[in-house]
Design an enzyme around this catalytic site. Structure first.
Site, PDB file in Angstrom:
ATOM      1  N   GLY A  10       0.843  -1.204   0.000  1.00 11.16           N
ATOM      2  CA  GLY A  10       0.000   0.000   0.000  1.00 11.16           C
ATOM      3  C   GLY A  10       0.873   1.247   0.000  1.00 11.16           C
ATOM      4  NE  ARG A  74      -2.401  -4.141  -0.745  1.00 12.47           N
ATOM      5  CZ  ARG A  74      -1.884  -3.623   0.363  1.00 12.47           C
ATOM      6  NH1 ARG A  74      -0.869  -4.217   0.950  1.00 12.47           N
ATOM      7  NH2 ARG A  74      -2.397  -2.521   0.876  1.00 12.47           N
ATOM      8  CG  ASP A 105       4.147  -7.185   7.187  1.00 13.85           C
ATOM      9  OD1 ASP A 105       3.614  -6.379   6.401  1.00 13.85           O
ATOM     10  OD2 ASP A 105       3.497  -7.922   7.947  1.00 13.85           O
ATOM     11  CB  THR A 127       3.135   0.016   6.607  1.00 12.50           C
ATOM     12  OG1 THR A 127       1.719  -0.058   6.869  1.00 12.50           O
ATOM     13  CG2 THR A 127       3.859  -0.452   7.858  1.00 12.50           C
ATOM     14  CG  ASP A 129      -1.381  -0.695   8.658  1.00  5.80           C
ATOM     15  OD1 ASP A 129      -2.162   0.261   8.545  1.00  5.80           O
ATOM     16  OD2 ASP A 129      -1.539  -1.773   8.059  1.00  5.80           O
ATOM     17  CG  ASP A 131       2.021  -3.440  10.998  1.00  7.94           C
ATOM     18  OD1 ASP A 131       2.620  -2.979   9.999  1.00  7.94           O
ATOM     19  OD2 ASP A 131       1.028  -4.185  10.904  1.00  7.94           O
ATOM     20  NE  ARG A 173      -3.912  -6.422   6.032  1.00  7.81           N
ATOM     21  CZ  ARG A 173      -4.913  -6.551   5.168  1.00  7.81           C
ATOM     22  NH1 ARG A 173      -5.887  -7.403   5.419  1.00  7.81           N
ATOM     23  NH2 ARG A 173      -4.938  -5.835   4.071  1.00  7.81           N
TER      24      ARG A 173
HETATM   25  O1  F6P Z   1      -0.822  -0.441   3.970  1.00  5.71           O
HETATM   26  C1  F6P Z   1      -1.539  -1.224   4.887  1.00  5.71           C
HETATM   27  C2  F6P Z   1      -2.973  -0.884   4.789  1.00  5.71           C
HETATM   28  O2  F6P Z   1      -3.049   0.461   5.023  1.00  5.71           O
HETATM   29  C3  F6P Z   1      -3.903  -1.651   5.736  1.00  5.71           C
HETATM   30  O3  F6P Z   1      -4.161  -1.043   6.949  1.00  5.71           O
HETATM   31  C4  F6P Z   1      -5.157  -1.769   4.907  1.00  5.71           C
HETATM   32  O4  F6P Z   1      -5.910  -2.898   5.285  1.00  5.71           O
HETATM   33  C5  F6P Z   1      -4.628  -1.911   3.541  1.00  5.71           C
HETATM   34  O5  F6P Z   1      -3.446  -1.155   3.494  1.00  5.71           O
HETATM   35  C6  F6P Z   1      -5.602  -1.464   2.484  1.00  5.71           C
HETATM   36  O6  F6P Z   1      -4.919  -1.215   1.293  1.00  5.71           O
HETATM   37  P1  F6P Z   1      -5.548  -1.363  -0.156  1.00  5.71           P
HETATM   38  O7  F6P Z   1      -6.930  -0.821  -0.091  1.00  5.71           O
HETATM   39  O8  F6P Z   1      -4.643  -0.586  -1.017  1.00  5.71           O
HETATM   40  O9  F6P Z   1      -5.515  -2.811  -0.477  1.00  5.71           O
END
Ligand code: F6P
Length: 347
Positions: A10, A74, A105, A127, A129, A131, A173
Protein backbone atom coordinates in the site's frame (compact mmCIF):
# COMPACT_ATOMS: atom_id res chain seq x y z
CA UNK A 1 27.08 0.89 -8.67
CA UNK A 2 23.84 0.69 -10.62
CA UNK A 3 21.13 0.67 -7.96
CA UNK A 4 17.46 -0.25 -8.45
CA UNK A 5 14.79 1.16 -6.16
CA UNK A 6 11.19 0.02 -5.80
CA UNK A 7 8.13 0.69 -3.66
CA UNK A 8 5.74 -2.19 -2.85
CA UNK A 9 2.47 -2.72 -0.95
CA UNK A 10 0.00 0.00 0.00
CA UNK A 11 1.34 3.45 -0.84
CA UNK A 12 1.79 6.10 1.85
CA UNK A 13 3.20 9.60 2.30
CA UNK A 14 6.98 9.50 2.75
CA UNK A 15 7.83 7.21 -0.17
CA UNK A 16 8.77 10.04 -2.53
CA UNK A 17 11.07 11.76 0.00
CA UNK A 18 12.85 8.40 0.44
CA UNK A 19 13.18 7.88 -3.33
CA UNK A 20 14.52 11.42 -3.68
CA UNK A 21 17.06 10.87 -0.92
CA UNK A 22 18.25 7.61 -2.51
CA UNK A 23 18.73 9.31 -5.88
CA UNK A 24 20.38 12.49 -4.56
CA UNK A 25 22.73 10.60 -2.23
CA UNK A 26 23.59 7.93 -4.82
CA UNK A 27 24.08 10.38 -7.72
CA UNK A 28 26.40 12.54 -5.64
CA UNK A 29 28.58 9.46 -5.05
CA UNK A 30 28.66 8.62 -8.75
CA UNK A 31 26.12 5.78 -8.72
CA UNK A 32 23.32 5.35 -11.23
CA UNK A 33 19.74 4.79 -10.04
CA UNK A 34 16.98 2.91 -11.85
CA UNK A 35 13.39 3.11 -10.61
CA UNK A 36 11.50 -0.21 -10.79
CA UNK A 37 7.82 0.36 -11.58
CA UNK A 38 4.94 -1.05 -9.50
CA UNK A 39 6.95 -2.87 -6.86
CA UNK A 40 7.89 -6.52 -7.40
CA UNK A 41 5.55 -6.62 -10.41
CA UNK A 42 8.17 -4.56 -12.29
CA UNK A 43 10.72 -7.37 -11.85
CA UNK A 44 8.33 -10.29 -12.42
CA UNK A 45 8.94 -10.55 -16.17
CA UNK A 46 12.65 -10.75 -17.11
CA UNK A 47 11.88 -10.23 -20.82
CA UNK A 48 10.27 -6.90 -20.07
CA UNK A 49 11.19 -5.50 -16.66
CA UNK A 50 9.37 -2.21 -16.05
CA UNK A 51 11.74 0.57 -15.08
CA UNK A 52 12.76 4.16 -15.63
CA UNK A 53 16.05 5.94 -15.09
CA UNK A 54 16.11 8.24 -12.07
CA UNK A 55 18.49 11.16 -12.00
CA UNK A 56 18.56 14.36 -9.95
CA UNK A 57 16.11 16.07 -12.36
CA UNK A 58 13.63 13.17 -12.21
CA UNK A 59 13.22 13.56 -8.44
CA UNK A 60 13.17 17.35 -8.36
CA UNK A 61 10.40 18.53 -6.00
CA UNK A 62 8.91 15.10 -5.33
CA UNK A 63 9.62 15.27 -1.57
CA UNK A 64 6.39 17.24 -1.07
CA UNK A 65 4.19 14.76 -2.95
CA UNK A 66 2.23 11.87 -1.47
CA UNK A 67 2.10 8.39 -3.03
CA UNK A 68 5.01 7.08 -5.03
CA UNK A 69 6.25 8.25 -8.42
CA UNK A 70 7.26 4.62 -9.09
CA UNK A 71 3.81 3.11 -8.59
CA UNK A 72 3.14 0.13 -6.32
CA UNK A 73 1.53 -3.31 -6.30
CA UNK A 74 0.91 -6.18 -3.90
CA UNK A 75 2.68 -8.69 -6.18
CA UNK A 76 4.05 -11.59 -4.12
CA UNK A 77 6.98 -13.22 -5.93
CA UNK A 78 7.29 -15.86 -3.19
CA UNK A 79 3.92 -17.26 -4.24
CA UNK A 80 4.69 -17.34 -7.94
CA UNK A 81 6.46 -20.35 -9.40
CA UNK A 82 9.97 -19.16 -10.25
CA UNK A 83 9.17 -15.67 -8.93
CA UNK A 84 12.52 -15.06 -7.21
CA UNK A 85 14.45 -16.42 -10.20
CA UNK A 86 12.49 -14.03 -12.43
CA UNK A 87 13.42 -11.09 -10.20
CA UNK A 88 17.10 -12.11 -10.31
CA UNK A 89 16.98 -12.39 -14.09
CA UNK A 90 15.25 -8.98 -14.32
CA UNK A 91 17.97 -7.45 -12.16
CA UNK A 92 20.59 -8.91 -14.49
CA UNK A 93 18.68 -7.67 -17.55
CA UNK A 94 18.64 -4.16 -16.09
CA UNK A 95 22.33 -4.38 -15.18
CA UNK A 96 21.58 -3.79 -11.49
CA UNK A 97 24.33 -4.35 -8.93
CA UNK A 98 22.03 -3.74 -6.00
CA UNK A 99 18.43 -3.03 -5.03
CA UNK A 100 16.68 -0.92 -2.41
CA UNK A 101 13.18 -2.22 -1.57
CA UNK A 102 10.85 0.19 0.21
CA UNK A 103 7.91 -1.63 1.73
CA UNK A 104 6.00 -3.15 4.60
CA UNK A 105 6.31 -6.69 5.95
CA UNK A 106 4.96 -8.32 2.77
CA UNK A 107 7.30 -6.48 0.39
CA UNK A 108 10.19 -7.03 2.77
CA UNK A 109 9.49 -10.77 2.97
CA UNK A 110 10.21 -10.95 -0.78
CA UNK A 111 13.34 -8.82 -0.25
CA UNK A 112 14.45 -11.24 2.48
CA UNK A 113 13.88 -14.18 0.12
CA UNK A 114 16.07 -12.58 -2.55
CA UNK A 115 18.71 -11.56 0.00
CA UNK A 116 18.88 -15.16 1.26
CA UNK A 117 19.74 -16.21 -2.30
CA UNK A 118 22.61 -13.71 -2.39
CA UNK A 119 21.10 -10.59 -3.95
CA UNK A 120 22.62 -7.27 -2.82
CA UNK A 121 19.56 -5.75 -1.17
CA UNK A 122 18.83 -3.18 1.49
CA UNK A 123 15.33 -2.26 2.62
CA UNK A 124 13.44 0.73 3.98
CA UNK A 125 10.37 0.17 6.21
CA UNK A 126 7.11 1.88 5.33
CA UNK A 127 3.46 1.47 6.19
CA UNK A 128 0.98 3.84 7.70
CA UNK A 129 0.07 0.90 9.99
CA UNK A 130 3.52 1.40 11.67
CA UNK A 131 3.85 -2.29 12.37
CA UNK A 132 7.05 -3.42 10.62
CA UNK A 133 9.07 -5.51 13.06
CA UNK A 134 12.51 -4.21 14.06
CA UNK A 135 11.95 -0.47 13.71
CA UNK A 136 10.31 2.22 15.80
CA UNK A 137 9.35 4.24 12.74
CA UNK A 138 7.64 3.38 9.46
CA UNK A 139 7.22 5.91 6.67
CA UNK A 140 3.62 7.08 6.40
CA UNK A 141 2.58 6.65 10.02
CA UNK A 142 3.15 10.19 11.23
CA UNK A 143 1.17 11.69 8.35
CA UNK A 144 -1.66 9.18 8.84
CA UNK A 145 -1.84 9.86 12.58
CA UNK A 146 -2.11 13.59 11.86
CA UNK A 147 -4.84 13.07 9.25
CA UNK A 148 -6.84 10.86 11.63
CA UNK A 149 -6.47 13.40 14.43
CA UNK A 150 -7.73 16.20 12.22
CA UNK A 151 -10.63 14.04 11.02
CA UNK A 152 -11.64 13.20 14.60
CA UNK A 153 -11.50 16.90 15.52
CA UNK A 154 -13.94 17.61 12.70
CA UNK A 155 -16.21 14.68 13.57
CA UNK A 156 -16.21 15.85 17.19
CA UNK A 157 -17.85 19.23 16.49
CA UNK A 158 -20.71 17.80 14.45
CA UNK A 159 -21.19 14.85 16.81
CA UNK A 160 -21.34 17.21 19.78
CA UNK A 161 -23.82 19.53 18.04
CA UNK A 162 -26.22 16.62 17.44
CA UNK A 163 -25.54 14.83 20.75
CA UNK A 164 -24.77 11.69 18.78
CA UNK A 165 -22.37 8.78 19.06
CA UNK A 166 -19.70 8.57 16.35
CA UNK A 167 -17.77 5.50 15.29
CA UNK A 168 -14.58 6.25 13.35
CA UNK A 169 -13.05 3.28 11.50
CA UNK A 170 -9.36 3.63 10.75
CA UNK A 171 -6.83 1.42 8.97
CA UNK A 172 -4.77 -1.08 10.91
CA UNK A 173 -5.13 -4.69 9.89
CA UNK A 174 -3.01 -6.18 12.65
CA UNK A 175 -1.87 -3.24 14.73
CA UNK A 176 -3.61 -0.38 16.50
CA UNK A 177 -0.98 2.36 16.17
CA UNK A 178 -3.12 4.64 14.00
CA UNK A 179 -6.23 4.11 16.16
CA UNK A 180 -4.31 4.71 19.39
CA UNK A 181 -2.49 7.84 18.23
CA UNK A 182 -5.53 9.34 16.49
CA UNK A 183 -7.81 8.37 19.37
CA UNK A 184 -5.57 9.68 22.14
CA UNK A 185 -4.81 12.88 20.23
CA UNK A 186 -8.52 13.28 19.43
CA UNK A 187 -9.59 12.74 23.06
CA UNK A 188 -12.12 10.03 22.21
CA UNK A 189 -14.14 7.87 24.59
CA UNK A 190 -13.12 4.38 23.41
CA UNK A 191 -10.31 3.00 21.27
CA UNK A 192 -10.56 -0.53 19.91
CA UNK A 193 -7.39 -2.11 18.55
CA UNK A 194 -6.65 -5.59 17.13
CA UNK A 195 -4.13 -6.34 19.90
CA UNK A 196 -6.88 -6.32 22.56
CA UNK A 197 -9.61 -8.85 21.68
CA UNK A 198 -13.07 -7.40 22.20
CA UNK A 199 -15.31 -9.81 24.09
CA UNK A 200 -18.92 -9.44 25.21
CA UNK A 201 -17.81 -7.99 28.57
CA UNK A 202 -15.64 -5.38 26.81
CA UNK A 203 -18.53 -4.44 24.56
CA UNK A 204 -20.84 -4.05 27.58
CA UNK A 205 -18.24 -1.77 29.19
CA UNK A 206 -18.13 0.48 26.12
CA UNK A 207 -21.93 0.67 26.05
CA UNK A 208 -21.95 1.61 29.74
CA UNK A 209 -19.33 4.33 29.05
CA UNK A 210 -21.33 5.79 26.16
CA UNK A 211 -24.48 5.77 28.29
CA UNK A 212 -22.67 7.48 31.20
CA UNK A 213 -21.34 10.14 28.81
CA UNK A 214 -24.93 11.21 28.04
CA UNK A 215 -24.97 13.25 31.23
CA UNK A 216 -21.51 14.75 30.80
CA UNK A 217 -21.05 17.93 28.76
CA UNK A 218 -22.77 17.75 25.37
CA UNK A 219 -23.57 14.06 25.85
CA UNK A 220 -21.82 12.90 22.70
CA UNK A 221 -19.20 10.14 22.41
CA UNK A 222 -16.65 9.01 19.86
CA UNK A 223 -15.39 5.45 19.45
CA UNK A 224 -12.35 4.74 17.26
CA UNK A 225 -12.01 1.23 15.87
CA UNK A 226 -9.20 -0.35 13.84
CA UNK A 227 -10.42 -2.17 10.73
CA UNK A 228 -8.79 -5.39 12.02
CA UNK A 229 -10.85 -5.65 15.22
CA UNK A 230 -13.21 -8.64 15.45
CA UNK A 231 -16.57 -8.01 17.07
CA UNK A 232 -17.80 -10.55 19.65
CA UNK A 233 -21.03 -10.96 17.67
CA UNK A 234 -21.18 -11.64 13.95
CA UNK A 235 -21.75 -8.56 11.84
CA UNK A 236 -23.06 -10.77 9.06
CA UNK A 237 -20.51 -9.22 6.69
CA UNK A 238 -18.09 -11.53 4.94
CA UNK A 239 -15.37 -11.07 2.38
CA UNK A 240 -13.75 -13.55 0.05
CA UNK A 241 -11.53 -11.01 -1.71
CA UNK A 242 -7.87 -11.72 -0.87
CA UNK A 243 -4.72 -9.97 -2.09
CA UNK A 244 -1.64 -11.93 -3.27
CA UNK A 245 -0.30 -12.07 0.27
CA UNK A 246 -3.55 -13.75 1.40
CA UNK A 247 -4.95 -10.74 3.29
CA UNK A 248 -8.72 -10.21 3.18
CA UNK A 249 -10.02 -6.85 1.92
CA UNK A 250 -11.06 -5.35 5.26
CA UNK A 251 -12.85 -2.42 3.63
CA UNK A 252 -15.42 -5.00 2.49
CA UNK A 253 -15.91 -6.28 6.05
CA UNK A 254 -16.90 -2.85 7.35
CA UNK A 255 -16.39 -3.43 11.08
CA UNK A 256 -17.12 0.25 11.82
CA UNK A 257 -20.59 0.10 10.28
CA UNK A 258 -21.28 -3.18 12.08
CA UNK A 259 -20.24 -1.68 15.42
CA UNK A 260 -22.37 1.42 14.80
CA UNK A 261 -25.39 -0.76 14.12
CA UNK A 262 -24.72 -2.82 17.23
CA UNK A 263 -24.33 0.25 19.44
CA UNK A 264 -27.48 1.83 18.03
CA UNK A 265 -29.47 -1.35 18.70
CA UNK A 266 -28.10 -1.73 22.23
CA UNK A 267 -28.26 1.94 23.36
CA UNK A 268 -31.18 3.33 21.38
CA UNK A 269 -28.95 6.33 20.56
CA UNK A 270 -28.22 7.77 17.14
CA UNK A 271 -24.87 6.35 16.02
CA UNK A 272 -23.06 7.37 12.82
CA UNK A 273 -19.99 5.73 11.33
CA UNK A 274 -17.24 7.36 9.28
CA UNK A 275 -14.70 5.10 7.59
CA UNK A 276 -11.67 7.23 6.84
CA UNK A 277 -10.30 4.75 4.29
CA UNK A 278 -7.65 5.90 1.85
CA UNK A 279 -7.88 9.52 2.96
CA UNK A 280 -5.54 8.37 5.72
CA UNK A 281 -2.68 7.61 3.41
CA UNK A 282 -3.20 10.19 0.68
CA UNK A 283 -1.74 13.64 0.24
CA UNK A 284 1.47 15.38 1.20
CA UNK A 285 3.84 13.82 3.75
CA UNK A 286 4.33 15.51 7.12
CA UNK A 287 7.70 17.04 7.98
CA UNK A 288 8.45 14.01 10.18
CA UNK A 289 7.78 11.56 7.31
CA UNK A 290 9.87 13.66 4.90
CA UNK A 291 12.79 13.72 7.32
CA UNK A 292 12.50 10.02 8.13
CA UNK A 293 12.36 9.24 4.38
CA UNK A 294 15.47 11.37 3.86
CA UNK A 295 17.34 9.63 6.69
CA UNK A 296 16.35 6.15 5.51
CA UNK A 297 17.24 6.90 1.87
CA UNK A 298 20.69 8.18 2.77
CA UNK A 299 21.31 5.24 5.12
CA UNK A 300 20.15 2.63 2.59
CA UNK A 301 22.66 3.82 -0.03
CA UNK A 302 25.43 4.00 2.60
CA UNK A 303 24.64 0.41 3.64
CA UNK A 304 25.02 -0.80 0.04
CA UNK A 305 28.31 1.08 -0.31
CA UNK A 306 29.56 -0.59 2.86
CA UNK A 307 28.57 -4.01 1.49
CA UNK A 308 25.91 -4.45 4.16
CA UNK A 309 23.40 -6.54 2.21
CA UNK A 310 20.24 -8.24 3.46
CA UNK A 311 19.55 -5.50 6.00
CA UNK A 312 16.72 -3.07 6.67
CA UNK A 313 17.57 0.42 7.86
CA UNK A 314 15.59 1.09 11.01
CA UNK A 315 14.91 3.68 13.68
CA UNK A 316 15.92 2.71 17.22
CA UNK A 317 15.98 5.23 20.07
CA UNK A 318 16.33 8.09 17.60
CA UNK A 319 19.26 6.58 15.67
CA UNK A 320 19.30 4.88 12.27
CA UNK A 321 20.59 1.32 12.58
CA UNK A 322 20.67 -1.78 10.39
CA UNK A 323 18.56 -4.84 11.18
CA UNK A 324 18.98 -8.22 9.39
CA UNK A 325 16.08 -8.66 6.94
CA UNK A 326 15.84 -12.30 7.96
CA UNK A 327 14.63 -11.15 11.41
CA UNK A 328 11.95 -8.85 10.02
CA UNK A 329 9.67 -11.12 7.96
CA UNK A 330 6.55 -12.82 9.24
CA UNK A 331 6.29 -10.69 12.39
CA UNK A 332 4.34 -7.59 13.28
CA UNK A 333 5.21 -4.89 15.77
CA UNK A 334 1.99 -4.46 17.68
CA UNK A 335 1.04 -1.37 19.66
CA UNK A 336 3.50 -0.74 22.48
CA UNK A 337 1.83 -1.80 25.78
CA UNK A 338 2.70 1.63 27.20
CA UNK A 339 -0.07 3.05 25.00
CA UNK A 340 -2.62 0.54 26.30
CA UNK A 341 -2.11 2.04 29.75
CA UNK A 342 -2.73 5.58 28.45
CA UNK A 343 -5.83 4.45 26.54
CA UNK A 344 -7.13 2.70 29.64
CA UNK A 345 -6.52 5.75 31.81
CA UNK A 346 -8.18 8.24 29.47
CA UNK A 347 -11.17 6.40 27.98
O1 F6P B 1 -0.82 -0.44 3.97
C1 F6P B 1 -1.54 -1.22 4.89
C2 F6P B 1 -2.97 -0.88 4.79
O2 F6P B 1 -3.05 0.46 5.02
C3 F6P B 1 -3.90 -1.65 5.74
O3 F6P B 1 -4.16 -1.04 6.95
C4 F6P B 1 -5.16 -1.77 4.91
O4 F6P B 1 -5.91 -2.90 5.28
C5 F6P B 1 -4.63 -1.91 3.54
O5 F6P B 1 -3.45 -1.15 3.49
C6 F6P B 1 -5.60 -1.46 2.48
O6 F6P B 1 -4.92 -1.21 1.29
P1 F6P B 1 -5.55 -1.36 -0.16
O7 F6P B 1 -6.93 -0.82 -0.09
O8 F6P B 1 -4.64 -0.59 -1.02
O9 F6P B 1 -5.51 -2.81 -0.48
Amino acid sequence: MRIGVLTGGGDCPGLNPAIRAVVVRASAAGHEVVGILDGWKGLATPDAPASRPLDRAAVNGIHARGGTILGSSRTNLLKREGGLEAAEASMRALGLDALIAIGGDDTLSVAAGLAARGAAITAIPKTMDNDVWGTEGCLGFDTAANIVTEAIDRIQTTTASHHRVAVVEVMGRDAGWVAAWGGIAGGVDAILVPEVPLDAVGLDAIIARITARRTVGDGSSIVVISEGVKLPVSSGATTTALDEFGHPRLDKVGVGDALAELLEARTGLEVRCTRLGHLQRGGAPSAADRVLGARYGVAAVAALEAGHFGVMVALRAGAIVEVPLAEVGGRNRGLDPAYHAVVEALT
